[in-house]
Design an enzyme around this catalytic site. Structure first.
Site, PDB file in Angstrom:
ATOM      1  N   ASN A  28       0.881  -1.175   0.000  1.00  0.00           N
ATOM      2  CA  ASN A  28       0.000   0.000   0.000  1.00  0.00           C
ATOM      3  C   ASN A  28       0.915   1.220   0.000  1.00  0.00           C
ATOM      4  O   ASN A  28       1.508   1.545   1.027  1.00  0.00           O
ATOM      5  CB  ASN A  28      -0.896  -0.024   1.252  1.00  0.00           C
ATOM      6  CG  ASN A  28      -1.727   1.242   1.378  1.00  0.00           C
ATOM      7  OD1 ASN A  28      -1.762   2.078   0.462  1.00  0.00           O
ATOM      8  ND2 ASN A  28      -2.395   1.395   2.508  1.00  0.00           N
ATOM      9  N   LYS A  60       0.062   4.259  -0.299  1.00  0.00           N
ATOM     10  CA  LYS A  60      -0.584   5.465   0.258  1.00  0.00           C
ATOM     11  C   LYS A  60      -0.379   6.641  -0.701  1.00  0.00           C
ATOM     12  O   LYS A  60      -0.359   6.415  -1.911  1.00  0.00           O
ATOM     13  CB  LYS A  60      -0.074   5.719   1.676  1.00  0.00           C
ATOM     14  CG  LYS A  60      -0.162   4.459   2.550  1.00  0.00           C
ATOM     15  CD  LYS A  60      -0.013   4.670   4.010  1.00  0.00           C
ATOM     16  CE  LYS A  60      -0.170   3.331   4.723  1.00  0.00           C
ATOM     17  NZ  LYS A  60      -0.153   3.422   6.159  1.00  0.00           N
ATOM     18  N   HIS A 113      -9.666   1.183   4.923  1.00  0.00           N
ATOM     19  CA  HIS A 113      -8.388   1.428   5.608  1.00  0.00           C
ATOM     20  C   HIS A 113      -8.613   2.439   6.739  1.00  0.00           C
ATOM     21  O   HIS A 113      -9.434   3.352   6.597  1.00  0.00           O
ATOM     22  CB  HIS A 113      -7.352   1.961   4.608  1.00  0.00           C
ATOM     23  CG  HIS A 113      -5.959   1.934   5.170  1.00  0.00           C
ATOM     24  ND1 HIS A 113      -5.518   2.859   6.080  1.00  0.00           N
ATOM     25  CD2 HIS A 113      -4.934   1.069   4.972  1.00  0.00           C
ATOM     26  CE1 HIS A 113      -4.263   2.561   6.415  1.00  0.00           C
ATOM     27  NE2 HIS A 113      -3.887   1.483   5.763  1.00  0.00           N
ATOM     28  N   GLU A 169      -6.951   4.879   7.649  1.00  0.00           N
ATOM     29  CA  GLU A 169      -6.697   6.273   7.240  1.00  0.00           C
ATOM     30  C   GLU A 169      -7.896   6.827   6.467  1.00  0.00           C
ATOM     31  O   GLU A 169      -8.177   8.028   6.535  1.00  0.00           O
ATOM     32  CB  GLU A 169      -5.394   6.339   6.426  1.00  0.00           C
ATOM     33  CG  GLU A 169      -4.179   6.182   7.338  1.00  0.00           C
ATOM     34  CD  GLU A 169      -2.952   5.586   6.669  1.00  0.00           C
ATOM     35  OE1 GLU A 169      -2.914   5.499   5.435  1.00  0.00           O
ATOM     36  OE2 GLU A 169      -2.014   5.198   7.411  1.00  0.00           O
ATOM     37  N   GLU A 188      -5.652  -5.058  10.354  1.00  0.00           N
ATOM     38  CA  GLU A 188      -4.623  -4.036  10.549  1.00  0.00           C
ATOM     39  C   GLU A 188      -4.920  -3.274  11.829  1.00  0.00           C
ATOM     40  O   GLU A 188      -5.719  -2.317  11.812  1.00  0.00           O
ATOM     41  CB  GLU A 188      -4.655  -3.018   9.400  1.00  0.00           C
ATOM     42  CG  GLU A 188      -4.151  -3.486   8.086  1.00  0.00           C
ATOM     43  CD  GLU A 188      -3.560  -2.322   7.276  1.00  0.00           C
ATOM     44  OE1 GLU A 188      -2.417  -2.451   6.837  1.00  0.00           O
ATOM     45  OE2 GLU A 188      -4.226  -1.300   7.103  1.00  0.00           O
ATOM     46  N   GLY A 232       2.462   2.104  11.035  1.00  0.00           N
ATOM     47  CA  GLY A 232       3.483   3.143  11.024  1.00  0.00           C
ATOM     48  C   GLY A 232       4.182   3.391  12.350  1.00  0.00           C
ATOM     49  O   GLY A 232       4.889   4.381  12.519  1.00  0.00           O
ATOM     50  N   SER A 283       3.184  -2.262  10.329  1.00  0.00           N
ATOM     51  CA  SER A 283       4.626  -2.293  10.640  1.00  0.00           C
ATOM     52  C   SER A 283       5.341  -3.574  10.209  1.00  0.00           C
ATOM     53  O   SER A 283       6.313  -3.985  10.855  1.00  0.00           O
ATOM     54  CB  SER A 283       4.860  -2.029  12.130  1.00  0.00           C
ATOM     55  OG  SER A 283       4.533  -0.692  12.440  1.00  0.00           O
TER      56      SER A 283
HETATM   57  P1  13P Z   1       2.952   0.306   7.679  1.00  0.00           P
HETATM   58  O1  13P Z   1       3.422  -0.974   7.085  1.00  0.00           O
HETATM   59  O2  13P Z   1       3.730   1.505   7.200  1.00  0.00           O
HETATM   60  O3  13P Z   1       2.802   0.229   9.167  1.00  0.00           O
HETATM   61  O4  13P Z   1       1.462   0.573   7.104  1.00  0.00           O
HETATM   62  C1  13P Z   1       0.541  -0.440   7.160  1.00  0.00           C
HETATM   63  C2  13P Z   1      -0.616  -0.042   6.349  1.00  0.00           C
HETATM   64  O5  13P Z   1      -1.292   0.927   6.643  1.00  0.00           O
HETATM   65  C3  13P Z   1      -0.906  -0.851   5.165  1.00  0.00           C
HETATM   66  O6  13P Z   1      -2.181  -0.613   4.671  1.00  0.00           O
END
Ligand code: 13P
Length: 253
Positions: free
Chosen positions: A11, A13, A101, A103, A170, A176, A214
């Site tokens: 992903n 982002k 997600h 976010e 997740e 993150g 992560s």
């Molecule tokens: P990270 O791997 O940067 O923690 O992000 C996970 C994520 O949001 C994948 O959709």
């Protein structure tokens, strides 16, 4: 380790540009190398919408698919400034789409809207990567199982085609942060989620459930101990081709 299919889904982002098309060759090479050793794997890159057309046209590898990261909840076309529907995303070459997600949930998505998005993306023949997971506050309040159950029950339904749905657990507190779940707790959550999905979709076959939060080349090996994990949704580390390749290598070795 069994010969199960393992998904490695990146992903990106709101990052990336067309120069990164170069990275897919490396990913294809590592995917092929392990396939030859009977380690079935699938790589998906969920990239910004602005890159989907270019990447799907220039991707000649079957081992790699292109995906999007969200869509509008209404189908087809409409007066929704700044938005794109699932069918529009499909038309430019995406095969997968991340929905729900955390976010996007922070940006206004809720279980009801996500349910509409899932249906419109399935109607557009996209494969869904549906994200669920609890916040740190919810985890501390011991609400992990109830939060996940609510997310699943309010967004999925029996009409959804189970073959087109991947669920990504997740935990929000892990995204993150560098913090990953305790493996025995994670196994319990995976067993619980699979059981819930089976009940909701009324299926006997084990659903596809992946982990995100992560994941990196250093910690990936830990996850291979959990047989219920069918793959990974990788954020930050997926933007570096070397790190992404190392995650796959270290998972298998
Ligand atoms: P990270 O791997 O940067 O923690 O992000 C996970 C994520 O949001 C994948 O959709």
């Amino acid at each position: 380790m069994t010969n199960k299919l393992v998904y490695f889904i990146g992903n990106w982002k709101m990052f990336g540009d067309i120069s990164q098309i170069k990275s897919i060759k490396l990913l294809h090479q590592v995917s092929s190398k392990f396939k030859k050793k009977r380690k079935r794997n699938k790589i998906v890159l969920c990239i910004p919408n602005s890159l989907i057309n270019f990447f799907s046209k220039n991707n000649k590898y079957k081992s790699i698919s292109i995906g999007a990261q969200n869509c509008h909840h209404k189908e087809g076309y409409g007066a929704f400034t700044g938005s794109e529907s699932a069918s529009m995303i499909k038309k430019v070459g995406a095969e997968y789409i991340i929905l729900g997600h955390s976010e996007s949930r922070l940006d206004g998505d809720n279980n009801k809207k996500i349910k509409m998005k899932i249906q419109s993306a399935l109607n557009a023949n996209l494969t869904i990567i549906f994200c669920i997971g609890e916040t740190l506050k919810e985890k501390r309040a011991k609400k992990t199982f109830s939060v996940i159950k609510k997310q699943l029950r309010e967004s999925l339904n029996i009409k959804n085609n189970p073959r087109k749905i991947i669920i990504a657990y997740e935990p929000v507190w892990s995204i993150g942060t560098g913090n990953i779940p305790n493996m025995s707790e994670l196994k319990k959550i995976f067993i619980f989620v699979k059981r819930e999905i089976k009940k909701i979709l009324k299926i006997k076959k084990s659903p596809i459930l992946i982990y995100g939060g992560s994941v990196n080349d250093k910690n990936i090996a830990k996850f291979s101990s959990i047989s219920e994990i069918n793959g990974f949704l990788i954020g930050g580390a997926s933007r570096s081709p070397k790190k992404f390749v190392d995650i796959i290598k270290n998972y298998y070795t």
